[in-house]
Design a protein around this motif. Structure first.
Motif, short mmCIF file in Angstrom:
data_model
loop_
_atom_site.label_atom_id
_atom_site.label_comp_id
_atom_site.label_asym_id
_atom_site.label_seq_id
_atom_site.Cartn_x
_atom_site.Cartn_y
_atom_site.Cartn_z
N TRP A 118 -5.97 1.17 7.28
CA TRP A 118 -6.19 0.84 5.87
C TRP A 118 -6.89 1.96 5.11
CZ3 TRP A 118 -3.90 -3.66 4.48
CH2 TRP A 118 -3.59 -4.55 5.51
N VAL A 119 -6.41 2.22 3.89
CA VAL A 119 -7.04 3.17 2.97
C VAL A 119 -7.32 2.41 1.67
CG1 VAL A 119 -6.80 5.33 1.70
CG2 VAL A 119 -5.76 5.10 3.97
N GLY A 120 -8.59 2.33 1.30
CA GLY A 120 -8.92 1.58 0.09
C GLY A 120 -10.40 1.24 0.04
N PRO A 121 -10.74 0.24 -0.77
CA PRO A 121 -9.83 -0.64 -1.52
C PRO A 121 -9.30 0.02 -2.78
CG PRO A 121 -12.10 -1.25 -1.95
CD PRO A 121 -12.16 -0.17 -0.92
N LEU A 122 -8.17 -0.51 -3.27
CA LEU A 122 -7.60 -0.06 -4.52
C LEU A 122 -8.02 -1.02 -5.63
CD1 LEU A 122 -4.04 0.91 -3.23
CD2 LEU A 122 -5.97 2.44 -3.66
N ALA A 123 -7.44 -2.21 -5.67
CA ALA A 123 -7.78 -3.19 -6.70
C ALA A 123 -7.73 -4.58 -6.07
CB ALA A 123 -6.81 -3.10 -7.86
N PRO A 124 -8.45 -5.54 -6.64
CA PRO A 124 -8.40 -6.92 -6.12
C PRO A 124 -7.26 -7.71 -6.74
CG PRO A 124 -10.04 -6.80 -7.83
CD PRO A 124 -9.46 -5.41 -7.71
N ILE A 125 -6.77 -8.70 -6.01
CA ILE A 125 -5.83 -9.66 -6.60
C ILE A 125 -6.44 -11.05 -6.52
CG2 ILE A 125 -3.69 -8.40 -6.21
CD1 ILE A 125 -3.26 -10.09 -3.70
N LYS A 126 -6.13 -11.85 -7.55
CA LYS A 126 -6.59 -13.23 -7.59
C LYS A 126 -5.39 -14.13 -7.33
CE LYS A 126 -10.54 -12.56 -10.68
NZ LYS A 126 -11.57 -13.07 -9.78
N TRP A 127 -5.47 -14.92 -6.27
CA TRP A 127 -4.37 -15.81 -5.88
C TRP A 127 -4.35 -16.99 -6.83
CZ3 TRP A 127 -3.73 -16.18 0.12
CH2 TRP A 127 -3.95 -14.92 0.70
N THR A 128 -3.31 -17.06 -7.66
CA THR A 128 -3.27 -18.01 -8.76
C THR A 128 -1.98 -18.83 -8.73
OG1 THR A 128 -4.58 -16.47 -10.10
CG2 THR A 128 -3.45 -18.26 -11.27
N LEU A 129 -2.10 -20.10 -9.01
CA LEU A 129 -0.95 -20.98 -9.17
C LEU A 129 -0.68 -21.17 -10.65
CD1 LEU A 129 -1.75 -23.68 -6.45
CD2 LEU A 129 0.10 -21.98 -6.37
N PHE A 130 0.55 -20.85 -11.06
CA PHE A 130 0.96 -21.00 -12.46
C PHE A 130 1.96 -22.14 -12.59
CE2 PHE A 130 -0.48 -16.61 -12.43
CZ PHE A 130 -1.11 -16.48 -13.67
N ALA A 131 1.95 -22.78 -13.75
CA ALA A 131 2.94 -23.79 -14.11
C ALA A 131 3.69 -23.32 -15.35
CB ALA A 131 2.27 -25.13 -14.36
N ALA A 132 4.83 -23.95 -15.63
CA ALA A 132 5.63 -23.60 -16.80
C ALA A 132 4.88 -23.95 -18.09
CB ALA A 132 6.96 -24.35 -16.75
#
Length: 262
Positions: A118-132
């Motif tokens: 692993w090389v990083g960290p780069l950026a974080p992601i937020k695990w999100t549930l979207f609806a229509a």
């Protein structure tokens, strides 16, 4: 019968031994004459093409938050390299088992820890549930989502996690089609990053007002190299990324990763 070595012969021998020692030190490492093969996916705003297509063959056509971080790192080392954009499931499988092959932005999780260097960290992601847009779905916990069909895609860390936890995930080859699945009623929710969801929905399908109904986890993203890559190469790249961050080259890029809606 042996002959005494002359001073000139001694000098030649010493020079040869020095060259041999240098070659042994460099053996097994990727040098400037060897090439690093680095892959990414279309995942705006972290990685995207300047052409608007979902694939690219050169770094000039690839931009985005993580892409520019990786470029800043590579500018500080003396390696030849190529960056290509491909479907995630293809790239994820292709990189593993191949020397000097890397992949970004890859979420670093316990399940993946031993699969890569692993090389990083780069950026974080937020695990999100979207609806229509206009949906009346409300969730107070991830467990509440088990009553719904969730759109995901193959090789995606969030999709794979939900499958492992018993959720109903409707898989595709890439995530670009999933906003349309919501509006067509083919899925009730879409799992993706909090920044990625609204941008892909708008750019690919003209869908605005996507509804974030639950953010349930955050993980850092990295440049992941195959285990067949020399660890010294990975260490040098990590040092280059650290130096770019220390010198402030990444500051403007990091500020783009604004918090996702809760």
């Amino acid at each position: 019968m042996s002959y005494p070595m002359t001073p000139s012969m001694t000098g030649v021998r010493s020079a040869l031994l020095c060259v041999l020692a240098c070659l042994l030190i460099l053996a097994g490492r990727a040098s400037a004459s060897e090439r690093l093969y680095i892959f990414t996916e279309n995942y705006p705003p972290y990685n995207e093409t300047r052409t608007g297509k979902g694939f690219a063959h050169s770094e000039e056509d690839i931009t985005g938050i993580c892409s520019e971080m990786v470029k800043a790192m590579l500018a500080r080392v003396d390696y030849d390299y190529v960056i290509k954009m491909r479907d995630w499931s293809y790239a994820y499988s292709w990189v593993q088992g191949r020397e000097n092959h890397g992949l970004f932005c890859t979420a670093r999780t316990d399940e993946r820890e031993e699969q890569f260097q692993w090389v990083g960290p780069l950026a974080p992601i937020k695990w999100t549930l979207f609806a229509a847009p206009g949906s009346d779905i409300t969730l107070t916990s991830l467990e509440d989502a088990k009553d719904y069909r969730i759109a995901g895609y193959k090789g995606d860390v969030m999709s794979d996690y939900l499958v492992s936890q018993g959720f109903e995930v409707v898989m595709s080859v890439s995530g670009d089609v999933n906003p349309r699945r919501l509006t067509l009623g083919e899925a009730d929710l879409w799992v993706t990053d909090g920044l990625v969801g609204p941008q892909v929905a708008q750019d690919e399908h003209g869908i605005s007002d996507l509804l974030p109904v639950l953010t349930f986890r955050e993980t850092p993203m990295y440049l992941a190299f195959s285990n067949e890559t020399d660890p010294a190469v990975v260490e040098e790249l990590q040092a280059a990324l650290d130096a770019a961050r220390r010198d402030g080259e990444l500051d403007g890029l990091v500020s783009q990763t604004a918090p996702a809606a809760e």
